[in-house]
Design a protein around this motif. Sequence first.
Motif, PDB file in Angstrom:
ATOM      1  N   THR A 189       7.159  10.169  -1.389  1.00 18.32           N
ATOM      2  CA  THR A 189       6.638  10.596  -0.329  1.00 18.32           C
ATOM      3  C   THR A 189       6.092   9.442   0.544  1.00 18.32           C
ATOM      4  N   ARG A 191       3.142   8.174   3.320  1.00 20.25           N
ATOM      5  CA  ARG A 191       1.997   9.079   3.977  1.00 20.25           C
ATOM      6  C   ARG A 191       1.538   8.441   5.100  1.00 20.25           C
ATOM      7  N   GLU A 200      -5.991  11.740   5.065  1.00 19.93           N
ATOM      8  CA  GLU A 200      -4.346  11.586   5.269  1.00 19.93           C
ATOM      9  C   GLU A 200      -4.051  12.578   6.616  1.00 19.93           C
ATOM     10  N   CYS A 203       2.317  13.724   6.046  1.00 12.54           N
ATOM     11  CA  CYS A 203       3.305  13.402   4.723  1.00 12.54           C
ATOM     12  C   CYS A 203       4.682  13.865   4.859  1.00 12.54           C
TER      13      CYS A 203
END
Length: 386
Positions: A189, A191, A200, A203
């Motif tokens: 991933t 992010r 966050e 993503c």
Amino acid sequence: MASCAGLALCGQALVVRGGSRFLATSTASRDVQRLAVPRAPGTRGITLDRTLDSDDDVPFTYDCSTAEKKSQENKGTVVRRCTALTFTASEEKLLVADKSGDVYSFSVSDPQGCGRLELGHLSMLLDVAVSPDDRYVLTADRDEKIRVSWAAAPHSIESFCLGHAEFVSRILVLPDHPELLLSSSGDCTLRLWEYRSGRELHCCHLTSLREPEEPWGDKRSAASRIAYWGQESCVALLCDCIPVVYIFQLDARRQQLAYRQQLAFQHRVWDVAFEEGRGLWVLQDCREAPLVLCRPVGGRWQAVPENAALEKVSAHLQGNWAMLEGLAGVDAGFSGLYKATFDNVTAYLRKKEERLQKRRQQNPPPGPNGQAKKMKPEEASLRCSS
């Protein structure tokens, strides 16, 4: 703050980090080499000038493309193998992250000074970064964490960026959006974070971008480089052992990453870096064409024909190819960092069931009068055959 250019070849062999004036290298030994490299006006960056063999396991010396002024060599020592290097925004210190999870700082102005322990993790550190204002030190470790610490008091932790399911391989603070952080991990991933709060924002799952017919479609891979181009707000992501570079577009207003395209190459890609005004430089495992320069043409990134700048830098690399050769086919340093799962419960239950079956055959259940019922030979043979 001057943008830094990085080079990582076979993670365990060589780590290089350069700024506007300085270049830092570290080999697989425990030595760190710092070189004061004055940059003359009009020079485009740091290029390889020569290689020197030495007995202290620091065999590589780098200089500017203008080698008229002699470089100032300085050496420091860290306790364990270095895994990441970066300069502070003021370029007064060099931060060195090592395999044991510690971060040391070395003074650039004091060549003979010893390294100072700044902070530590309980697991291996894989990358270190500094905010553009030098207020925060960001560290990424093997245990899926990104820690944001105060530079003036590293024991004070501002936040943690949590969400990755595997080790965090690379982190990058965006220079024109100093509140944003990019991170990559062994969980495939990429992010986007607001790192001061640990929130966050977006993503991207790299596995969804791969085609099923690709030979590396189901292969686990971690990013070995995150590069950012402020001119077009582009992000280039290079994964280890995969000859593909993923291109993303940053939408800072929406705080999102949009996938644009992937650049495929015939040879293993060692590293990538953006240069303002030129495009994306790609270093690959090919002596005939070690460098590829890519630019956006009509909204799509593509390789540009040979030019004078490309030929000049390629000639330097070809002249020092002995330093780079031999890395092809060597496993990347991330291959041994993935979580290992052991399922011994299934084997235990299977053996337990076999023991119970064997015990039932040796001790049959009692009959209606409390005595064990004896089976006739033909019944026993039929049961065994069934």
